[in-house]
Design an enzyme around this catalytic site. Structure first.
Site, PDB file in Angstrom:
ATOM      1  N   ASP A   2       0.873  -1.177   0.000  1.00 13.91           N
ATOM      2  CA  ASP A   2       0.000   0.000   0.000  1.00 13.91           C
ATOM      3  C   ASP A   2       0.907   1.223   0.000  1.00 13.91           C
ATOM      4  OD1 ASP A   2      -2.084   1.779   0.172  1.00 13.91           O
ATOM      5  OD2 ASP A   2      -2.486   1.414   2.279  1.00 13.91           O
ATOM      6  N   CYS A  55      -4.895   4.718  -2.749  1.00 15.27           N
ATOM      7  CA  CYS A  55      -6.191   5.358  -2.513  1.00 15.27           C
ATOM      8  C   CYS A  55      -6.360   6.511  -3.504  1.00 15.27           C
ATOM      9  CB  CYS A  55      -6.314   5.829  -1.071  1.00 15.27           C
ATOM     10  SG  CYS A  55      -5.052   7.014  -0.592  1.00 15.27           S
TER      11      CYS A  55
END
Length: 123
Positions: A2, A55
């Site tokens: 991530d 994101c």
């Protein structure tokens, strides 16, 4: 994996956050993201999986990073597009899946991009 990303959703929430955003920061982040993804591939055992996620809604931080990895290390890694087809939410991209909060099919989830890869056996 991530990675740090621009997170445009957060930048759009307030005018002060939006004022700090610029296209250059996304280009800088893309270099960092690719570096982290290459490190993940190097650390992964042959046959192991790497999940790349952000994101960000910016394709330059998503599919473009995966494409750059494939151009540089395509002999070491393969994209597993079919691993995400079990999800009945999100939208398919060239290499992964995008979840956008304004889409009914995403049930308010996101923004989030996910791409699953497998490290090929060396030899």
């Amino acid at each position: 994996c991530d990675v740090p990303c621009s997170g445009e959703r957060h930048a759009l929430k307030t005018s002060s956050s939006l004022a700090k955003w610029n296209a250059g920061s996304s280009r800088h982040l893309q270099k960092k993201q690719l570096s982290l993804l290459k490190a993940a591939v190097s650390a992964c055992r042959p046959g192991g999986r790497i999940v790349y996620s952000t994101c960000s809604i910016n394709s330059n931080e998503n599919d473009v990073v995966v494409e750059k990895l494939l151009n540089k290390r395509g002999d070491h890694v393969e994209v597993l597009c079919d691993t995400l087809t079990d999800f009945d939410i999100g939208e398919s991209t060239k290499y992964g899946k995008m979840f956008l909060p304004d889409r009914k099919s995403c049930r308010g989830m996101g923004p989030m991009y996910v791409c699953t890869m497998r490290k090929k056996s060396v030899g």
